[in-house]
Design a protein around this motif. Sequence first.
Motif, PDB file in Angstrom:
ATOM      1  N   GLY A   1      -9.790  -1.644  11.689  1.00  0.00           N
ATOM      2  CA  GLY A   1     -10.173  -1.255  10.340  1.00  0.00           C
ATOM      3  C   GLY A   1      -9.420  -0.040   9.843  1.00  0.00           C
ATOM      4  N   LEU A   2      -9.226   0.933  10.719  1.00  0.00           N
ATOM      5  CA  LEU A   2      -8.514   2.149  10.334  1.00  0.00           C
ATOM      6  C   LEU A   2      -7.072   1.844   9.959  1.00  0.00           C
ATOM      7  N   ALA A   3      -6.425   0.981  10.743  1.00  0.00           N
ATOM      8  CA  ALA A   3      -5.016   0.645  10.488  1.00  0.00           C
ATOM      9  C   ALA A   3      -4.844  -0.116   9.181  1.00  0.00           C
ATOM     10  N   ARG A   4      -5.878  -0.809   8.736  1.00  0.00           N
ATOM     11  CA  ARG A   4      -5.803  -1.545   7.468  1.00  0.00           C
ATOM     12  C   ARG A   4      -6.099  -0.652   6.258  1.00  0.00           C
ATOM     13  N   ALA A   5      -6.813   0.448   6.490  1.00  0.00           N
ATOM     14  CA  ALA A   5      -7.239   1.304   5.384  1.00  0.00           C
ATOM     15  C   ALA A   5      -6.370   2.534   5.187  1.00  0.00           C
ATOM     16  N   THR A   6      -5.502   2.848   6.166  1.00  0.00           N
ATOM     17  CA  THR A   6      -4.705   4.072   6.112  1.00  0.00           C
ATOM     18  C   THR A   6      -3.270   3.783   6.526  1.00  0.00           C
ATOM     19  N   VAL A   7      -2.446   4.826   6.453  1.00  0.00           N
ATOM     20  CA  VAL A   7      -1.130   4.775   7.104  1.00  0.00           C
ATOM     21  C   VAL A   7      -1.356   5.272   8.530  1.00  0.00           C
ATOM     22  N   PHE A   8      -1.558   4.349   9.444  1.00  0.00           N
ATOM     23  CA  PHE A   8      -1.829   4.706  10.836  1.00  0.00           C
ATOM     24  C   PHE A   8      -0.502   4.810  11.584  1.00  0.00           C
ATOM     25  N   VAL A   9      -0.275   5.978  12.209  1.00  0.00           N
ATOM     26  CA  VAL A   9       1.004   6.251  12.865  1.00  0.00           C
ATOM     27  C   VAL A   9       0.762   6.569  14.344  1.00  0.00           C
ATOM     28  N   PRO A  10       0.983   5.622  15.256  1.00  0.00           N
ATOM     29  CA  PRO A  10       0.942   5.961  16.674  1.00  0.00           C
ATOM     30  C   PRO A  10       1.962   7.061  16.968  1.00  0.00           C
ATOM     31  N   THR A  11       1.524   8.071  17.705  1.00  0.00           N
ATOM     32  CA  THR A  11       2.343   9.276  17.876  1.00  0.00           C
ATOM     33  C   THR A  11       2.334   9.632  19.357  1.00  0.00           C
ATOM     34  N   THR A  12       3.465   9.446  20.036  1.00  0.00           N
ATOM     35  CA  THR A  12       3.452   9.487  21.492  1.00  0.00           C
ATOM     36  C   THR A  12       4.684  10.173  22.070  1.00  0.00           C
ATOM     37  N   THR A  13       4.526  10.676  23.287  1.00  0.00           N
ATOM     38  CA  THR A  13       5.660  11.209  24.035  1.00  0.00           C
ATOM     39  C   THR A  13       6.388  10.093  24.771  1.00  0.00           C
ATOM     40  N   ARG A  14       5.821   8.914  24.782  1.00  0.00           N
ATOM     41  CA  ARG A  14       6.467   7.770  25.416  1.00  0.00           C
ATOM     42  C   ARG A  14       7.837   7.489  24.796  1.00  0.00           C
TER      43      ARG A  14
ATOM     44  N   GLN B   1     -17.424  14.165  24.270  1.00  0.00           N
ATOM     45  CA  GLN B   1     -17.146  12.974  25.066  1.00  0.00           C
ATOM     46  C   GLN B   1     -15.830  13.114  25.839  1.00  0.00           C
ATOM     47  N   THR B   2     -15.771  12.456  26.982  1.00  0.00           N
ATOM     48  CA  THR B   2     -14.556  12.405  27.783  1.00  0.00           C
ATOM     49  C   THR B   2     -14.226  10.949  28.093  1.00  0.00           C
ATOM     50  N   GLY B   3     -12.998  10.721  28.547  1.00  0.00           N
ATOM     51  CA  GLY B   3     -12.594   9.380  28.924  1.00  0.00           C
ATOM     52  C   GLY B   3     -12.589   8.422  27.750  1.00  0.00           C
ATOM     53  N   VAL B   4     -12.740   7.127  28.075  1.00  0.00           N
ATOM     54  CA  VAL B   4     -12.615   6.092  27.052  1.00  0.00           C
ATOM     55  C   VAL B   4     -13.685   6.233  25.965  1.00  0.00           C
ATOM     56  N   ALA B   5     -14.825   6.841  26.288  1.00  0.00           N
ATOM     57  CA  ALA B   5     -15.850   7.086  25.267  1.00  0.00           C
ATOM     58  C   ALA B   5     -15.346   8.064  24.219  1.00  0.00           C
ATOM     59  N   ALA B   6     -14.502   9.014  24.627  1.00  0.00           N
ATOM     60  CA  ALA B   6     -13.923   9.951  23.665  1.00  0.00           C
ATOM     61  C   ALA B   6     -12.975   9.233  22.717  1.00  0.00           C
ATOM     62  N   GLY B   7     -12.204   8.279  23.240  1.00  0.00           N
ATOM     63  CA  GLY B   7     -11.323   7.514  22.373  1.00  0.00           C
ATOM     64  C   GLY B   7     -12.083   6.774  21.303  1.00  0.00           C
ATOM     65  N   GLU B   8     -13.209   6.204  21.687  1.00  0.00           N
ATOM     66  CA  GLU B   8     -14.044   5.491  20.722  1.00  0.00           C
ATOM     67  C   GLU B   8     -14.598   6.452  19.673  1.00  0.00           C
ATOM     68  N   GLU B   9     -15.067   7.617  20.098  1.00  0.00           N
ATOM     69  CA  GLU B   9     -15.631   8.579  19.157  1.00  0.00           C
ATOM     70  C   GLU B   9     -14.559   9.153  18.225  1.00  0.00           C
ATOM     71  N   ILE B  10     -13.363   9.392  18.754  1.00  0.00           N
ATOM     72  CA  ILE B  10     -12.266   9.862  17.895  1.00  0.00           C
ATOM     73  C   ILE B  10     -12.010   8.866  16.776  1.00  0.00           C
ATOM     74  N   LEU B  11     -11.961   7.583  17.090  1.00  0.00           N
ATOM     75  CA  LEU B  11     -11.722   6.570  16.067  1.00  0.00           C
ATOM     76  C   LEU B  11     -12.874   6.516  15.065  1.00  0.00           C
ATOM     77  N   ARG B  12     -14.075   6.749  15.538  1.00  0.00           N
ATOM     78  CA  ARG B  12     -15.223   6.778  14.627  1.00  0.00           C
ATOM     79  C   ARG B  12     -15.095   7.947  13.643  1.00  0.00           C
ATOM     80  N   ARG B  13     -14.711   9.106  14.167  1.00  0.00           N
ATOM     81  CA  ARG B  13     -14.560  10.283  13.302  1.00  0.00           C
ATOM     82  C   ARG B  13     -13.392  10.108  12.327  1.00  0.00           C
ATOM     83  N   LEU B  14     -12.280   9.557  12.802  1.00  0.00           N
ATOM     84  CA  LEU B  14     -11.133   9.327  11.924  1.00  0.00           C
ATOM     85  C   LEU B  14     -11.501   8.370  10.791  1.00  0.00           C
TER      86      LEU B  14
END
Length: 283
Positions: free
Chosen positions: A68-81, A261-274
């Motif tokens: 949903g976020l990627a459809r509603a915004t300019v979502f930019v994966p940002t990585t050191t990879r 939150q830590t771990g994968v639960a933090a990832g979920e919460e970050i997306l909720r906040r974003l």
Amino acid sequence: MTFSHTPDTPAKPPVLVASDLDRTLIYSAAALQLPMPDAEAPRLLCVEVYESRPLSYLTETAAGLLDGLARATVFVPTTTRTREQYGRIHLPGPAPRFAICANGGHLLVDGVSDPVWRDRVTDRLAEECAPLAEVRAHLLAAADPAWLLKERIAEDLFAYLVVDRALLPAGWAKELAEWADGRGWTVSLQGRKIYAVPRPLTKSAAMREVARRTGAELTLAAGDSLLDADLLLAADRAWRPGHGELADSGWNAPHVDVLPQTGVAAGEEILRRLTRAAAPDPA
């Protein structure tokens, strides 16, 4: 006959969301941190496979939020990879128009590195910091084969070591950081990897370029490591999880929310906040 004309309503500027990936949105099996009983653990979606092995995950709830976020915004994966490493990841939702790889060394537009941006980065590195060859030579001379597992050069831009953390001497990374700082480089210890990255090579600079190209006026960001600090500082609002290099050091800023939150639960919460922060004003 009289015709009335209603002027077109100007389109609102897009919201730009620039987020780190590893240990921010996606997690290896070792980084999931699932403290609940197995029967209560969230369902996971694998988003990266390498050499026939699943490597990275997010929760199914997080996958829906990211779509949903990627459809509603300019979502930019940002990585050191590197670009190759980023290419192994298949995130939910539409393919991002922009992506930032190699810590800002490559700005991908529809999957292709933008040559103008790459030339700009090359010029800055030549002018503002010691050359990669000097830093690499020091890394190899200072590392002990007893704990050094691998040494790599990424995109001819920066270097990193893969180490045995249990054998890495306390203070070694700090000493390296002090040496590198005087040469215009930053050192970041993330899991088993020690990164040495030129200070001019930043995620924030690439994010600002995407904002300029898209006309975005609101920028949101998330990240967990020292190499994300400039990105979080450059955004209008930002979030970091309760784990990672920034959490270990107690790093924070007034506009950066620290999640419990830590771990994968933090990832979920970050997306909720974003998602909430990017939602249009109901008024």
